[in-house]
Design an enzyme around this catalytic site. Structure first.
Site: not given
Ligand code: GLA
Ligand code: ZN
Length: 675
Positions: A111, A149-150, A155, A157, A160, A308, A356-357
């Protein structure tokens, strides 16, 4: 626009019902009710779900998820889901995947994997964000938008590289200006065409990884460019959301002291700041305090959301310690104490599979509500409900500022010499820790902040001095304030070129010192530092600047080597105030001693400066109510001496100011102070 308007502190977090059959959802909400969880963050990784093919959007599942949350009266923080791209997208358009520092074009996987300069990614991420906003805007349940997200990584490439050239043209206007800024006369680097410029990677300017570069100016600009490129991604999506949702605040979850992204450059584009708190070790209250204060400083002291935190344990480290009983509660209240107006977790129910289980969750795989973790989450929910709206919008009344600067961080850590062992975060943290142990409220602010409201400005490792910063620091001292800086400050200008003047460059007049030479030694070597006031010796390590006073008085001296007897700590009278300079890597006790002297000079004192594990933090509500948070970070109870008093909003108990009181191990009190 600022924070979402809420009746209390939003409580809940990342919830991914798309991973379970719908029967489970009902049970989840029953448990959420019992824990008073009123807010769910939905859709953080749902791009493949909402757009199963390039020409197909499908909101069947997300509709159900949103409907279920609404049926149970929850507030929704709704994500655009673009933190991971779908597999079909990578297959159809390989340009959306990243090329890493070694030059390897990645294929689909993981991701946070999209090239920020891919035109296809930019178009389709904005499109899906727009579709989601179009569909769910206007619902009163949706109180905030969560973009991506975060954001992070980098990159290298071809897209870029082309983007970098365009960014440079805009920044420098001409190749002459660029050649001067990068000092390209060095090592035959003069550029005569924009297309000759390469992204600085393992294939070009670097060796031994991203911190070792032949041309600091190029690498520094690439870091700025990458941060801006990802900001453009955020802005693409935000603009798409705004077309359908003019009034709902937009954020993205930051990561506190995260080096690759300059959050100060991003902050103006967010309606409110939010961040994910995963401290590096399990004993890091000062690190967390610094991170919270940095996040609060992004929007000029406006409260932020804790987006979070782990309810119990992380899973991403080699070793993942469990939060001890009471610690999740303590750290949640610490966030509120430092300006968080929401307390949210990752994750509400534990993922069944993938990486992340085993990450901690409010609801475990067995779906139990009688676990210790669930009980603690429920107890905190009840406490937050008792607090109600008392802390919402409350501000921190700090007289002390600490400067934090991504450019200085980058420049210091990609520098060759004097020591690779000096890490920006560690230096900043040691000064922050001293302030934190003294118990004073601190604003952690960008170098562009208005400094006129502070009595004390601490500027650790201010390696780069930009614009009129030196004059604004001088103005602090002029009017009677103190500026405290330390070794490796005032070394380079905005382009990472050395100042053509004595070290510490433009800080020289304020500090009243001149530095011609500096020594660096391995971590095993310590030079004792003796204070003139007779307090116990401290130890200095890593870097030792040789100070020639130019008006400054000497507060402490080195005790060893050929520079024994020369200044290690100085104070320079400047206007009605002072410039204080620490010329070496003092140990924590030494930094603490200097910081206390500075604070004493201004009568700034914490409530309990002799109880280092007892943290206090103040917030002043919009109606003027003063809240005092007392947080015991020790695993033992503490007897709090007479001083603080008021109504404990968590227990309803009244604490008489003249009387000592107890605080449990990891205990918390939130006092509404009497007038
Ligand atoms: C990050 C992400 C979440 C999750 C947590 C836990 O902060 O934003 O999606 O992956 O870490 O690892
Ligand atoms: Zn790139």
């Amino acid at each position: 626009m600022s924070l979402p308007a809420t009746p209390g502190t939003p409580y809940g977090g990342d919830y991914t019902p798309e991973q379970w059959p719908q029967e489970v959802w009902k049970e989840d909400y029953r448990l959420f009710d019992s824990a008073r969880i009123d807010t769910v963050t939905l859709g953080v990784f749902t791009w493949a779900l909402t757009q199963p093919a390039e020409d197909t959007y499908d909101f069947t599942v997300l509709d159900r998820i949103v409907a279920e949350a609404e049926a149970h009266g929850r507030q929704i923080c709704l994500a655009t889901g673009t933190g991971a791209h779908p597999a079909w997208l990578a297959r159809a358009h390989p340009e959306v995947t990243r090329t890493d520092f070694e030059g390897r074009r990645h294929r689909f996987g993981q991701r946070h994997n999209s090239c920020p300069n891919s035109p296809v990614f930019r178009r389709l991420s904005a499109a899906v964000a727009g579709r989601i906003a179009e569909r769910y805007a206007g619902r009163s349940s949706v109180i905030a938008w969560h973009v991506g997200n975060e954001y992070g990584g980098a990159c290298y490439c071809e897209n870029c590289t082309v983007g970098f050239r365009g960014w440079l043209r805009e920044r420098y206007g001409s190749l002459d200006a660029l050649n001067t800024a990068w000092n390209t006369a060095f090592w035959s680097h003069t550029f005569s065409d924009w297309d000759e410029i390469e992204a600085p990677s393992a294939l070009t300017e670097h060796w031994r990884g991203p911190d070792h570069t032949a041309f600091q100016g190029i690498t520094l600009d690439y870091l700025r460019f990458m941060s801006d490129a990802m900001l453009a991604n955020f802005r693409d999506e935000k603009a798409a959301i705004r077309r359908h949702s003019p009034g709902t605040p937009v954020t993205t979850n930051f990561m506190g002291m995260y080096r690759p992204v300059d959050y100060h450059r991003w902050a103006p584009h967010l309606d409110f700041a939010s961040w994910d708190n995963y401290p590096p070790e399990d004993q890091s209250p000062a690190w967390m305090g610094l991170s919270h204060d940095l996040m609060r400083g992004l929007k000029d002291g406006q409260p932020f959301w804790l987006m979070e935190q782990a309810p119990s344990t992380t899973a991403c480290r080699d070793v993942n310690p469990l939060k001890r009983p009471g610690v999740m509660r303590l750290w949640s209240w610490q966030a509120v104490a430092h300006g968080a107006d929401a307390v949210l977790f990752f994750q509400m129910r534990a993922s069944r599979g993938a990486s992340e289980k085993l990450f901690g969750a409010v609801i475990n795989h067995a779906g139990r509500d009688d676990t210790r973790v669930f009980r603690e989450v429920a107890a905190l929910g009840a406490e937050l409900e008792r607090l109600g709206s008392a802390a919402l919008g409350a501000r921190t009344p700090a007289r002390t500022a600490l400067l934090f600067d991504w450019d200085s961080w980058w420049a210091l850590e990609i520098s060759d010499g004097p020591s690779r062992l000096v890490r920006y975060q560690q230096v900043v943290l040691s000064y922050y820790r001293a302030l934190w142990e003294a118990g004073v409220d601190v604003d952690v602010v960008p170098v562009t902040a208005d400094l006129s409201r502070y009595d004390v400005v601490v500027a650790p490792a201010l390696h780069m001095v930009k614009g009129d910063l030196a004059q604004r620091l001088e103005a602090v001292a002029e009017r009677g304030g103190s500026v405290l800086s330390c070794y490796l400050s005032g070394r380079v200008d905005e382009s990472d070129n050395a100042f053509l003047m004595d070290v510490p460059g433009p800080l020289g007049p304020l500090m009243g010192v001149r530095i011609d030479e500096w020594d660096a030694r391995g971590p095993e070597f310590a030079n004792p530092v003796r204070f003139a006031d007779g307090s116990p010796d401290a130890e200095a390590r890593l870097v030792f600047e040789l100070v020639i006073p130019r008006g400054a008085e000497v507060l402490a001296t080195y005790q060893a080597d050929f520079y024994a007897g020369t200044p290690a700590v100085t104070r320079n009278p400047f206007g009605a105030g002072h410039g204080w300079y620490v010329a070496a890597g003092l140990d924590q006790a030494g930094v603490g001693r200097v910081v206390r002297q500075v604070l004493d000079a201004h009568g700034i004192a914490g409530r309990y400066p002799d109880l280092p594990h007892l943290e206090t933090a103040a917030r002043v509500a919009p109606d003027g109510t003063r809240l005092l948070f007392l947080l015991n970070h020790a695993a033992e109870p503490v007897e709090v001496p007479a001083g603080a008093g008021g109504l404990d909003l968590l227990t309803g108990e009244h604490i008489t100011p003249g009387r000592p009181f107890g605080l449990d191990a990891y205990g918390v009190r939130v006092l509404r102070e009497d007038d």
